[in-house]
Motif scaffolding. Structure first.
Motif, short mmCIF file in Angstrom:
data_model
loop_
_atom_site.label_atom_id
_atom_site.label_comp_id
_atom_site.label_asym_id
_atom_site.label_seq_id
_atom_site.Cartn_x
_atom_site.Cartn_y
_atom_site.Cartn_z
N TYR A 39 -10.71 -12.03 -6.75
CA TYR A 39 -11.89 -12.63 -7.35
C TYR A 39 -12.88 -13.12 -6.30
CZ TYR A 39 -14.82 -15.72 -10.14
OH TYR A 39 -15.90 -16.33 -10.73
N ARG A 40 -12.36 -13.59 -5.17
CA ARG A 40 -13.24 -14.08 -4.09
C ARG A 40 -13.83 -12.93 -3.30
NH1 ARG A 40 -8.98 -17.36 -4.72
NH2 ARG A 40 -9.33 -19.60 -5.00
N ARG A 41 -13.11 -11.84 -3.20
CA ARG A 41 -13.57 -10.70 -2.40
C ARG A 41 -14.47 -9.76 -3.19
NH1 ARG A 41 -8.70 -7.64 0.03
NH2 ARG A 41 -10.36 -6.79 1.35
N LYS A 87 -15.47 -8.88 2.10
CA LYS A 87 -15.97 -8.40 0.81
C LYS A 87 -15.64 -6.92 0.63
CE LYS A 87 -17.88 -12.31 -0.41
NZ LYS A 87 -17.35 -13.07 -1.57
N ALA A 135 -12.42 -7.98 -10.05
CA ALA A 135 -11.42 -8.90 -10.62
C ALA A 135 -11.66 -9.12 -12.11
CB ALA A 135 -11.45 -10.22 -9.87
N ILE A 136 -12.91 -9.35 -12.48
CA ILE A 136 -13.22 -9.58 -13.90
C ILE A 136 -12.96 -8.31 -14.72
CG2 ILE A 136 -15.10 -10.06 -15.53
CD1 ILE A 136 -16.30 -11.89 -13.32
N PHE A 162 -6.75 -14.30 -9.35
CA PHE A 162 -7.56 -15.50 -9.53
C PHE A 162 -6.97 -16.77 -8.90
CE2 PHE A 162 -8.87 -12.70 -13.02
CZ PHE A 162 -10.25 -12.76 -12.91
N PRO A 222 -15.75 -10.14 -7.12
CA PRO A 222 -15.69 -10.72 -8.47
C PRO A 222 -15.80 -9.68 -9.58
CG PRO A 222 -17.16 -11.98 -7.05
CD PRO A 222 -16.79 -10.76 -6.29
#
Length: 504
Positions: free
Chosen positions: A382-384, A460, A389-390, A451, A386
């Motif tokens: 999620y940090r790399r 990223k 991840a979503i 998450f 988003p």
């Protein structure tokens, strides 16, 4: 067959197949004469354009009346059109995933082969959907199978890939032999390979010995096709093949091959055994008296797939067992034989297509960037990235059957179909509910990694345009058909006559 008869056929109903065949042939010739140093991605884009052209051609045939040519060996009915629609949409998305696949382990020199072998497998799947004869059914099945064997083992310098391809070939050969043996019994009793003629003949079979042989044929055909569908206890090849094959091939096997397999299973079972007497006092068709056998396979598949998935650390093996469990849910549709069985099967396969291909697009990109297929590589996603991840969370929620997703509507249809008959299949529904709850643990385990776990690498992640398109389309379809499922059902009922021409 004389020329006049040959020209009298309405060949336009085979336009999608002809387009795929022509593009596959063109790609093989282009790959042969292109310089070795030149990138083969252009072949992928040509293949993608060919699939879109076949899809447009198929949409043009949606309003076409039911018709068969070549002595009823090729049949264009609502069932064939609906399933070919899924096959072509799924194939277009797999092609985009393949174009974005970063080559390694010497696969560069075989890149061009992938694209036309993939189209050959797609052609076999499409032929299976439209076949009205056991011979063309078998030819389509083998075209799909042999192409899949080669695709699974394309990483020639990877021992894991070699092992998985060998297991796939051996299991596939055994399943083919069993299926063909079962088909030979039906042919021996009827004297024909045409499904329509065969069905008409079998309604008059009342000899106990003949009925016994038809029962054996039923078991052999179902067992043989269960290998192809990776249903328990014939699933042993799937985890190794999913792990060893290149990710686009894994995506293809999990969606396109499974959709074609269920189309073939339904075509054979309900063309041959729906009208065959079972020999009991009530005169019930054989397929109804053997429901419990299919229900047992469904229950075992759901339990085994979900329980073994709990122990998996490799993301592709986890999705292999997830795919096995999903095959169990689909078998419930066939086992219960409700009035809207075809609709529920088509919708769930469509929902599965989008949520699984979207997930595999993300799996391919994340595992390539990290160099590992361990679930821990999704930590901190999620940090790399988003968006990834979503999107992955949406697909996992849909696979788990959470409300608001297409997967939930698909499972709800299966539940309702199982409870509609006067004698509801309560045991099967209970197993399905329990298996679905078990699946939450491993699906949500991946979400916990994305998450709530720190990332080992904080860099990223950039997503290629083709993969972004696949993921975006998959998210949109998964949410849209979960919130407004009537769009899919209205399209199905308005254009495919609710499959009323299947038995005609």
């Amino acid at each position: 067959m004389d020329l006049e008869t040959l020209l009298s056929y309405e060949w336009s109903i085979m336009a999608p197949e002809f387009i795929i065949l022509g593009v596959a042939t063109a790609l093989s010739l282009l790959d042969l004469f292109m310089p070795k140093a030149q990138s083969r991605k252009i072949l992928g884009w040509i293949g993608f354009a060919g699939i879109l052209a076949a899809l447009v051609s198929l949409l043009g045939l949606v309003g076409h009346s039911t018709e068969s040519i070549l002595f009823d060996t090729f049949r264009l009915d609502s069932f064939a059109k609906a399933f070919k629609l899924l096959l072509l949409i799924g194939a277009a998305m797999v092609m985009l995933i393949a174009i974005s696949y970063e080559l390694n382990e010497g696969l560069e020199e075989f890149r061009g082969e992938f694209f036309y072998l993939f189209l050959a497998a797609l052609l076999g799947a499409m032929m299976m959907s439209s076949s009205g004869d056991l011979i063309t059914l078998f030819v389509g099945l083998e075209l799909l199978s042999i192409s899949s064997y080669i695709l699974a083992g394309m990483r020639k310098r990877n021992l894991q890939s070699n092992e998985s391809a060998m297991k796939y070939v051996i299991n596939g050969g055994i399943s083919t032999a069993i299926t063909l043996f079962g088909m030979s019994y039906v042919y021996g009793l009827t004297g024909t390979t045409n499904l329509k003629t065969m069905a008409g003949f079998l309604t008059t079979v009342y000899d106990e010995q003949h009925i016994y042989l038809l029962g054996l044929a039923f078991f052999m055909i179902v067992v043989g096709l269960s290998f192809k569908l990776a249903t328990a206890p014939f699933h042993m090849w799937a985890p190794d093949v999913y792990q060893g094959a290149p990710t686009p091939v894994t995506a293809f096997l999990s969606v396109i091959s499974k959709t074609a397999g269920f189309a073939l299973l339904v075509r054979i079972l309900f063309s041959i055994f729906a009208n065959t007497p079972s020999g009991d006092a009530e005169g019930m068709p054989m397929i109804l008296t053997l429901q419990d056998y299919i229900a047992f396979l469904a229950g075992a598949t759901m339990i085994i797939g979900n329980l073994i998935a709990l122990r998996q650390r490799n993301i592709k093996r986890l999705f292999a067992y997830s795919s096995i469990a999903q095959a169990g849910y689909l078998l419930v549709v066939i086992a219960t034989m409700s009035l809207f069985m075809f609709d529920a099967l088509w919708f769930y396969l469509g929902a599965y297509l989008f949520m699984n291909l979207g997930a595999f697009a993300i799996i391919q990109h994340v595992t390539h960037k990290s160099g590992s297929e361990d679930i821990s590589q999704f930590a901190g996603l999620y940090r790399r990235a988003p968006f990834l991840a979503i999107a992955m969370a949406v697909f996992l929620l849909s696979l788990a059957g959470i409300p608001g997703t297409a997967g939930f509507i698909g499972k709800l249809n299966i539940f309702m179909g199982a409870l509609v008959p006067q004698e509801g299949h309560y045991v099967l529904v209970s197993i399905m509910i329990a298996a679905t709850v078990v699946s939450y643990f491993y699906y949500f385990g991946v979400m916990v990694q994305m998450f709530f776990r720190p990332a080992a690498d904080v860099g990223k992640i950039k997503v290629p345009a083709a993969l972004t398109a696949v993921i975006s389309i998959s998210i949109a379809a998964t949410i849209l058909f979960g919130v407004v499922p009537n769009i899919a059902f209205d399209f199905l009922q308005g254009n495919f006559n609710q499959f009323t021409d299947f038995f005609q």
